[in-house]
Scaffold this motif. Sequence first.
Motif, PDB file in Angstrom:
ATOM      1  N   GLY A 110       0.792  -1.223   0.000  1.00  0.00           N
ATOM      2  CA  GLY A 110       0.000   0.000   0.000  1.00  0.00           C
ATOM      3  C   GLY A 110       0.826   1.274   0.000  1.00  0.00           C
ATOM      4  O   GLY A 110       0.283   2.361   0.178  1.00  0.00           O
ATOM      5  N   LEU A 111       2.116   1.172  -0.186  1.00  0.00           N
ATOM      6  CA  LEU A 111       2.999   2.332  -0.217  1.00  0.00           C
ATOM      7  C   LEU A 111       3.610   2.466  -1.601  1.00  0.00           C
ATOM      8  O   LEU A 111       3.810   1.482  -2.306  1.00  0.00           O
ATOM      9  CB  LEU A 111       4.100   2.199   0.836  1.00  0.00           C
ATOM     10  N   LYS A 112       3.936   3.683  -1.973  1.00  0.00           N
ATOM     11  CA  LYS A 112       4.532   3.914  -3.280  1.00  0.00           C
ATOM     12  C   LYS A 112       5.962   3.387  -3.319  1.00  0.00           C
ATOM     13  O   LYS A 112       6.714   3.527  -2.359  1.00  0.00           O
ATOM     14  CB  LYS A 112       4.539   5.415  -3.598  1.00  0.00           C
ATOM     15  N   VAL A 113       6.309   2.774  -4.425  1.00  0.00           N
ATOM     16  CA  VAL A 113       7.678   2.341  -4.692  1.00  0.00           C
ATOM     17  C   VAL A 113       8.095   3.041  -5.979  1.00  0.00           C
ATOM     18  O   VAL A 113       7.377   2.956  -6.980  1.00  0.00           O
ATOM     19  CB  VAL A 113       7.761   0.802  -4.837  1.00  0.00           C
ATOM     20  N   PRO A 114       9.210   3.780  -5.960  1.00  0.00           N
ATOM     21  CA  PRO A 114      10.264   3.782  -4.943  1.00  0.00           C
ATOM     22  C   PRO A 114       9.906   4.552  -3.664  1.00  0.00           C
ATOM     23  O   PRO A 114       9.021   5.395  -3.672  1.00  0.00           O
ATOM     24  CB  PRO A 114      11.440   4.475  -5.653  1.00  0.00           C
ATOM     25  N   HIS A 115      10.597   4.179  -2.611  1.00  0.00           N
ATOM     26  CA  HIS A 115      10.591   4.941  -1.360  1.00  0.00           C
ATOM     27  C   HIS A 115      11.387   6.202  -1.651  1.00  0.00           C
ATOM     28  O   HIS A 115      12.589   6.140  -1.872  1.00  0.00           O
ATOM     29  CB  HIS A 115      11.264   4.090  -0.276  1.00  0.00           C
ATOM     30  N   MET A 116      10.701   7.339  -1.668  1.00  0.00           N
ATOM     31  CA  MET A 116      11.361   8.567  -2.104  1.00  0.00           C
ATOM     32  C   MET A 116      10.977   9.714  -1.183  1.00  0.00           C
ATOM     33  O   MET A 116       9.794   9.986  -0.973  1.00  0.00           O
ATOM     34  CB  MET A 116      10.927   8.879  -3.537  1.00  0.00           C
ATOM     35  N   GLY A 117      11.993  10.347  -0.602  1.00  0.00           N
ATOM     36  CA  GLY A 117      11.759  11.497   0.257  1.00  0.00           C
ATOM     37  C   GLY A 117      12.398  11.326   1.620  1.00  0.00           C
ATOM     38  O   GLY A 117      13.241  10.454   1.834  1.00  0.00           O
ATOM     39  N   TRP A 118      11.970  12.175   2.540  1.00  0.00           N
ATOM     40  CA  TRP A 118      12.561  12.204   3.877  1.00  0.00           C
ATOM     41  C   TRP A 118      11.924  11.157   4.773  1.00  0.00           C
ATOM     42  O   TRP A 118      10.711  10.979   4.777  1.00  0.00           O
ATOM     43  CB  TRP A 118      12.363  13.590   4.499  1.00  0.00           C
ATOM     44  N   ASN A 119      12.763  10.450   5.506  1.00  0.00           N
ATOM     45  CA  ASN A 119      12.280   9.471   6.491  1.00  0.00           C
ATOM     46  C   ASN A 119      13.294   9.443   7.622  1.00  0.00           C
ATOM     47  O   ASN A 119      14.453   9.818   7.440  1.00  0.00           O
ATOM     48  CB  ASN A 119      12.113   8.090   5.847  1.00  0.00           C
ATOM     49  N   ASN A 120      12.848   8.978   8.790  1.00  0.00           N
ATOM     50  CA  ASN A 120      13.766   8.989   9.927  1.00  0.00           C
ATOM     51  C   ASN A 120      14.460   7.643  10.110  1.00  0.00           C
ATOM     52  O   ASN A 120      13.927   6.597   9.742  1.00  0.00           O
ATOM     53  CB  ASN A 120      13.056   9.422  11.215  1.00  0.00           C
ATOM     54  N   ILE A 121      15.660   7.712  10.659  1.00  0.00           N
ATOM     55  CA  ILE A 121      16.440   6.513  10.960  1.00  0.00           C
ATOM     56  C   ILE A 121      16.575   6.401  12.480  1.00  0.00           C
ATOM     57  O   ILE A 121      16.495   7.392  13.198  1.00  0.00           O
ATOM     58  CB  ILE A 121      17.834   6.537  10.287  1.00  0.00           C
ATOM     59  N   SER A 122      16.781   5.185  12.955  1.00  0.00           N
ATOM     60  CA  SER A 122      16.864   4.962  14.396  1.00  0.00           C
ATOM     61  C   SER A 122      17.765   3.769  14.689  1.00  0.00           C
ATOM     62  O   SER A 122      18.268   3.109  13.775  1.00  0.00           O
ATOM     63  CB  SER A 122      15.461   4.720  14.978  1.00  0.00           C
ATOM     64  N   GLY A 123      17.959   3.509  15.976  1.00  0.00           N
ATOM     65  CA  GLY A 123      18.763   2.360  16.396  1.00  0.00           C
ATOM     66  C   GLY A 123      20.228   2.493  16.052  1.00  0.00           C
ATOM     67  O   GLY A 123      20.882   1.526  15.671  1.00  0.00           O
ATOM     68  N   TYR A 124      20.766   3.698  16.194  1.00  0.00           N
ATOM     69  CA  TYR A 124      22.157   3.956  15.795  1.00  0.00           C
ATOM     70  C   TYR A 124      23.143   3.096  16.584  1.00  0.00           C
ATOM     71  O   TYR A 124      23.072   3.025  17.804  1.00  0.00           O
ATOM     72  CB  TYR A 124      22.562   5.410  16.054  1.00  0.00           C
ATOM     73  N   GLN A 125      24.092   2.511  15.864  1.00  0.00           N
ATOM     74  CA  GLN A 125      25.187   1.761  16.475  1.00  0.00           C
ATOM     75  C   GLN A 125      26.458   1.965  15.656  1.00  0.00           C
ATOM     76  O   GLN A 125      27.218   1.030  15.433  1.00  0.00           O
ATOM     77  CB  GLN A 125      24.864   0.262  16.513  1.00  0.00           C
ATOM     78  N   SER A 126      26.672   3.183  15.185  1.00  0.00           N
ATOM     79  CA  SER A 126      27.789   3.444  14.285  1.00  0.00           C
ATOM     80  C   SER A 126      28.521   4.703  14.700  1.00  0.00           C
ATOM     81  O   SER A 126      27.889   5.682  15.112  1.00  0.00           O
ATOM     82  CB  SER A 126      27.267   3.612  12.856  1.00  0.00           C
ATOM     83  N   PRO A 127      29.853   4.713  14.563  1.00  0.00           N
ATOM     84  CA  PRO A 127      30.578   5.961  14.798  1.00  0.00           C
ATOM     85  C   PRO A 127      30.175   7.058  13.811  1.00  0.00           C
ATOM     86  O   PRO A 127      30.369   8.236  14.085  1.00  0.00           O
ATOM     87  CB  PRO A 127      32.053   5.569  14.623  1.00  0.00           C
ATOM     88  N   LEU A 128      29.581   6.682  12.681  1.00  0.00           N
ATOM     89  CA  LEU A 128      29.167   7.682  11.698  1.00  0.00           C
ATOM     90  C   LEU A 128      27.957   8.490  12.166  1.00  0.00           C
ATOM     91  O   LEU A 128      27.704   9.576  11.652  1.00  0.00           O
ATOM     92  CB  LEU A 128      28.841   7.031  10.347  1.00  0.00           C
ATOM     93  N   THR A 129      27.202   7.956  13.143  1.00  0.00           N
ATOM     94  CA  THR A 129      26.010   8.658  13.608  1.00  0.00           C
ATOM     95  C   THR A 129      26.264   9.454  14.893  1.00  0.00           C
ATOM     96  O   THR A 129      25.330  10.005  15.472  1.00  0.00           O
ATOM     97  CB  THR A 129      24.850   7.666  13.832  1.00  0.00           C
ATOM     98  N   ALA A 130      27.511   9.549  15.319  1.00  0.00           N
ATOM     99  CA  ALA A 130      27.836  10.332  16.515  1.00  0.00           C
ATOM    100  C   ALA A 130      27.343  11.770  16.346  1.00  0.00           C
ATOM    101  O   ALA A 130      27.564  12.389  15.311  1.00  0.00           O
ATOM    102  CB  ALA A 130      29.344  10.319  16.758  1.00  0.00           C
ATOM    103  N   GLY A 131      26.662  12.275  17.362  1.00  0.00           N
ATOM    104  CA  GLY A 131      26.181  13.651  17.321  1.00  0.00           C
ATOM    105  C   GLY A 131      24.842  13.841  16.632  1.00  0.00           C
ATOM    106  O   GLY A 131      24.315  14.952  16.627  1.00  0.00           O
TER     107      GLY A 131
END
Length: 195
Positions: A110-131
Amino acid sequence: MKTVIIKYNAGNVQSVMYALDRIGASYLYTDDEAEIRSADKVIFPGVGEASTTMSYLRNVGLDKVIPSLKQPVFGTCVGMQLMCRFSEENNTDCMGIFDVDVKRFPADAGLKVPHMGWNNISGYQSPLTAGLPDNAYVYFVHSYAAPICEYTVASCDYALPFSAMLHKDNFYAAQFHCEISGNAGQQILENFLKL
Protein backbone atom coordinates in the motif's frame (compact mmCIF):
# COMPACT_ATOMS: atom_id res chain seq x y z
CA MET A 1 44.37 13.31 4.27
CA LYS A 2 43.64 11.81 0.87
CA THR A 3 39.97 11.11 0.14
CA VAL A 4 38.98 9.35 -3.08
CA ILE A 5 35.54 9.24 -4.65
CA ILE A 6 35.40 6.14 -6.83
CA LYS A 7 34.66 6.99 -10.46
CA TYR A 8 32.36 4.46 -12.09
CA ASN A 9 29.15 4.17 -14.06
CA ALA A 10 26.87 5.92 -11.55
CA GLY A 11 25.00 9.17 -11.27
CA ASN A 12 24.73 11.85 -8.59
CA VAL A 13 28.48 12.04 -8.00
CA GLN A 14 28.44 15.81 -8.43
CA SER A 15 26.19 16.13 -5.37
CA VAL A 16 28.75 14.20 -3.33
CA MET A 17 31.48 16.57 -4.52
CA TYR A 18 29.37 19.60 -3.54
CA ALA A 19 28.75 18.08 -0.10
CA LEU A 20 32.49 17.56 0.45
CA ASP A 21 33.17 21.09 -0.81
CA ARG A 22 30.70 22.45 1.77
CA ILE A 23 32.61 20.83 4.64
CA GLY A 24 35.99 21.90 3.24
CA ALA A 25 37.20 18.38 2.39
CA SER A 26 39.57 17.89 -0.52
CA TYR A 27 39.08 14.81 -2.69
CA LEU A 28 40.13 13.06 -5.88
CA TYR A 29 37.57 11.56 -8.30
CA THR A 30 39.21 8.57 -9.94
CA ASP A 31 38.98 4.95 -11.05
CA ASP A 32 42.74 4.46 -10.86
CA GLU A 33 43.51 1.45 -8.66
CA ALA A 34 46.77 2.85 -7.28
CA GLU A 35 45.09 6.13 -6.31
CA ILE A 36 42.21 4.28 -4.66
CA ARG A 37 44.52 1.95 -2.73
CA SER A 38 46.68 4.83 -1.50
CA ALA A 39 43.71 6.88 -0.22
CA ASP A 40 43.08 7.41 3.49
CA LYS A 41 39.31 7.33 2.94
CA VAL A 42 37.26 5.97 0.03
CA ILE A 43 33.70 7.02 -0.87
CA PHE A 44 31.68 4.73 -3.15
CA PRO A 45 28.50 6.69 -3.96
CA GLY A 46 25.95 6.25 -6.65
CA VAL A 47 22.58 6.37 -8.28
CA GLY A 48 21.95 3.65 -10.79
CA GLU A 49 20.71 0.19 -11.65
CA ALA A 50 22.44 -2.77 -10.02
CA SER A 51 23.21 -5.06 -12.98
CA THR A 52 24.62 -2.46 -15.39
CA THR A 53 26.61 -0.80 -12.62
CA MET A 54 27.99 -4.13 -11.40
CA SER A 55 28.88 -5.06 -14.98
CA TYR A 56 30.87 -1.84 -15.31
CA LEU A 57 32.72 -2.53 -12.06
CA ARG A 58 33.66 -6.01 -13.32
CA ASN A 59 34.84 -4.67 -16.67
CA VAL A 60 37.30 -2.26 -15.01
CA GLY A 61 38.29 -4.61 -12.16
CA LEU A 62 36.83 -2.49 -9.37
CA ASP A 63 34.66 -5.41 -8.22
CA LYS A 64 37.89 -6.99 -6.90
CA VAL A 65 39.57 -3.77 -5.75
CA ILE A 66 36.77 -2.44 -3.52
CA PRO A 67 36.31 -5.55 -1.30
CA SER A 68 40.09 -5.80 -0.82
CA LEU A 69 40.53 -2.25 0.53
CA LYS A 70 41.84 -1.88 4.10
CA GLN A 71 41.10 1.81 4.76
CA PRO A 72 37.62 3.11 5.71
CA VAL A 73 35.22 2.76 2.76
CA PHE A 74 31.77 4.40 2.69
CA GLY A 75 29.18 3.23 0.17
CA THR A 76 25.89 5.08 -0.33
CA CYS A 77 22.62 4.21 -2.09
CA VAL A 78 23.42 1.83 -4.97
CA GLY A 79 27.00 1.80 -3.64
CA MET A 80 25.68 0.20 -0.45
CA GLN A 81 23.54 -2.29 -2.39
CA LEU A 82 26.47 -3.39 -4.56
CA MET A 83 28.48 -4.04 -1.38
CA CYS A 84 25.89 -6.71 -0.49
CA ARG A 85 25.88 -10.32 -1.75
CA PHE A 86 23.02 -10.19 -4.25
CA SER A 87 20.34 -7.78 -5.49
CA GLU A 88 16.90 -8.74 -6.74
CA GLU A 89 17.26 -5.85 -9.19
CA ASN A 90 17.78 -7.86 -12.39
CA ASN A 91 19.07 -10.79 -10.29
CA THR A 92 22.51 -9.30 -9.81
CA ASP A 93 25.46 -10.94 -8.06
CA CYS A 94 27.21 -8.16 -6.16
CA MET A 95 30.50 -7.85 -4.24
CA GLY A 96 29.52 -9.75 -1.09
CA ILE A 97 31.19 -7.50 1.47
CA PHE A 98 27.96 -7.69 3.49
CA ASP A 99 26.55 -11.22 3.46
CA VAL A 100 22.95 -10.14 2.86
CA ASP A 101 20.61 -9.97 -0.15
CA VAL A 102 18.98 -6.75 -1.32
CA LYS A 103 15.26 -7.15 -1.93
CA ARG A 104 12.56 -5.12 -3.68
CA PHE A 105 9.99 -3.37 -1.54
CA PRO A 106 6.70 -5.32 -1.65
CA ALA A 107 4.30 -3.66 -4.09
CA ASP A 108 1.27 -4.89 -2.15
CA ALA A 109 2.07 -3.02 1.06
CA GLY A 110 0.00 0.00 0.00
CA LEU A 111 3.00 2.33 -0.22
CA LYS A 112 4.53 3.91 -3.28
CA VAL A 113 7.68 2.34 -4.69
CA PRO A 114 10.26 3.78 -4.94
CA HIS A 115 10.59 4.94 -1.36
CA MET A 116 11.36 8.57 -2.10
CA GLY A 117 11.76 11.50 0.26
CA TRP A 118 12.56 12.20 3.88
CA ASN A 119 12.28 9.47 6.49
CA ASN A 120 13.77 8.99 9.93
CA ILE A 121 16.44 6.51 10.96
CA SER A 122 16.86 4.96 14.40
CA GLY A 123 18.76 2.36 16.40
CA TYR A 124 22.16 3.96 15.80
CA GLN A 125 25.19 1.76 16.48
CA SER A 126 27.79 3.44 14.29
CA PRO A 127 30.58 5.96 14.80
CA LEU A 128 29.17 7.68 11.70
CA THR A 129 26.01 8.66 13.61
CA ALA A 130 27.84 10.33 16.51
CA GLY A 131 26.18 13.65 17.32
CA LEU A 132 22.96 12.93 15.41
CA PRO A 133 19.66 13.61 17.16
CA ASP A 134 17.42 10.61 17.80
CA ASN A 135 15.30 9.69 14.78
CA ALA A 136 17.20 11.99 12.42
CA TYR A 137 15.59 12.62 9.04
CA VAL A 138 17.54 11.72 5.90
CA TYR A 139 16.71 11.56 2.20
CA PHE A 140 15.96 8.27 0.42
CA VAL A 141 15.35 7.33 -3.22
CA HIS A 142 15.24 3.54 -3.70
CA SER A 143 13.06 0.59 -4.68
CA TYR A 144 15.35 -2.06 -3.17
CA ALA A 145 16.70 -2.42 0.34
CA ALA A 146 18.76 -4.70 2.57
CA PRO A 147 16.71 -6.32 5.33
CA ILE A 148 17.64 -5.97 8.99
CA CYS A 149 20.68 -8.19 9.52
CA GLU A 150 23.79 -8.66 11.67
CA TYR A 151 25.48 -5.70 9.93
CA THR A 152 22.60 -3.24 10.53
CA VAL A 153 23.75 -0.17 12.49
CA ALA A 154 20.72 2.07 11.77
CA SER A 155 17.27 1.17 10.55
CA CYS A 156 14.30 2.77 8.84
CA ASP A 157 10.72 1.67 8.29
CA TYR A 158 8.86 1.84 4.98
CA ALA A 159 6.29 -0.91 4.52
CA LEU A 160 8.71 -2.96 6.60
CA PRO A 161 11.87 -2.32 8.62
CA PHE A 162 15.06 -2.26 6.55
CA SER A 163 18.74 -1.45 6.97
CA ALA A 164 19.39 2.28 6.63
CA MET A 165 23.09 1.76 7.44
CA LEU A 166 25.45 -1.22 7.47
CA HIS A 167 28.91 -1.71 8.97
CA LYS A 168 31.46 -4.50 8.84
CA ASP A 169 35.15 -4.04 9.64
CA ASN A 170 36.39 -1.05 7.58
CA PHE A 171 33.26 -0.96 5.41
CA TYR A 172 30.45 1.49 6.16
CA ALA A 173 27.31 2.03 4.10
CA ALA A 174 24.12 4.09 3.99
CA GLN A 175 21.04 3.47 1.88
CA PHE A 176 20.12 7.15 1.96
CA HIS A 177 21.87 10.06 0.27
CA CYS A 178 24.08 11.79 2.83
CA GLU A 179 24.99 14.44 0.28
CA ILE A 180 21.40 15.75 0.14
CA SER A 181 20.32 14.92 3.70
CA GLY A 182 20.92 18.34 5.23
CA ASN A 183 22.66 18.66 8.59
CA ALA A 184 22.31 14.95 9.41
CA GLY A 185 23.98 13.90 6.16
CA GLN A 186 26.73 16.45 6.63
CA GLN A 187 27.38 15.16 10.17
CA ILE A 188 27.66 11.59 8.87
CA LEU A 189 30.14 12.62 6.16
CA GLU A 190 32.20 14.59 8.67
CA ASN A 191 32.21 11.62 11.06
CA PHE A 192 33.38 9.33 8.26
CA LEU A 193 36.25 11.64 7.38
CA LYS A 194 37.28 11.74 11.07
CA LEU A 195 37.53 7.93 11.39
